[in-house]
Enzyme design. Structure first.
Site, PDB file in Angstrom:
ATOM      1  CG  ASN A   1      48.129  36.936 -20.647  1.00  0.00           C
ATOM      2  OD1 ASN A   1      47.892  36.977 -21.927  1.00  0.00           O
ATOM      3  ND2 ASN A   1      47.907  37.739 -19.995  1.00  0.00           N
TER       4      ASN A   1
ATOM      5  CG  HIS B   1      41.631  40.618 -23.768  1.00  0.00           C
ATOM      6  ND1 HIS B   1      42.209  41.404 -23.132  1.00  0.00           N
ATOM      7  CD2 HIS B   1      40.504  40.762 -24.382  1.00  0.00           C
ATOM      8  CE1 HIS B   1      41.039  42.062 -23.623  1.00  0.00           C
ATOM      9  NE2 HIS B   1      40.493  41.842 -24.285  1.00  0.00           N
TER      10      HIS B   1
ATOM     11  CB  THR C   1      46.611  39.560 -15.726  1.00  0.00           C
ATOM     12  OG1 THR C   1      45.610  40.336 -16.471  1.00  0.00           O
ATOM     13  CG2 THR C   1      47.542  40.334 -16.934  1.00  0.00           C
TER      14      THR C   1
END
Length: 143
Positions: A114, A117, A93
């Site tokens: 990022n 998910h 993450t």
């Protein structure tokens, strides 16, 4: 090995970079199959509901703001050990800990932005899939 389903989001920063196809190709090249997909523009209420477990944490508001900043692609992936495999493909993450060659190492911009998910467990996957997909919107594909 068990065939299972997991949930994935291609987040606004990755959508904006036009890397949706590259990300899906990574999933498919490792044996995961897309069995459901939708392009969405989340409302604040949808984002807050999806990330409700993080409410009250310092990053919650910035995460919600990011997730409503542009379109996302939600998808259901199916394959052997899909949850574990998807998490390996995504990488850590925290971008600083993401190994080279993972989606986050290649496409993340920050801890919050990022790129992707993925469900952290089979139980989370079932809940997250149900949040975005109605019965009949996920299809088993012939292999």
């Amino acid at each position: 090995m068990t065939i299972e389903r997991t949930f994935s989001i291609i987040k606004p920063n990755a959508v904006a970079k036009n890397v949706i196809g590259a990300i899906i190709q990574r999933f498919e090249s490792t044996g995961l199959t897309v069995v459901g997909a939708k392009m969405l523009q989340l409302t604040r209420e949808q984002a807050e509901g999806f990330y409700a477990e993080h409410k009250g944490k310092p990053f919650f508001d910035s995460l919600v703001d990011f997730m409503i900043s542009g379109p996302i692609l939600v998808q259901v992936l199916e394959g052997e050990d899909a949850v574990r495999r998807n998490r390996e493909i995504m990488g850590a993450t925290n971008l600083a800990n993401a190994l080279a060659g993972t989606l986050r190492a290649d496409y993340a911009d920050s801890f919050t932005e990022n790129a992707v998910h993925g469900s952290d467990s089979a139980e989370s996957a079932a809940r997250e899939i149900a949040y975005f997909f109605a019965d009949g919107e996920v299809c088993t594909r012939i292999r």
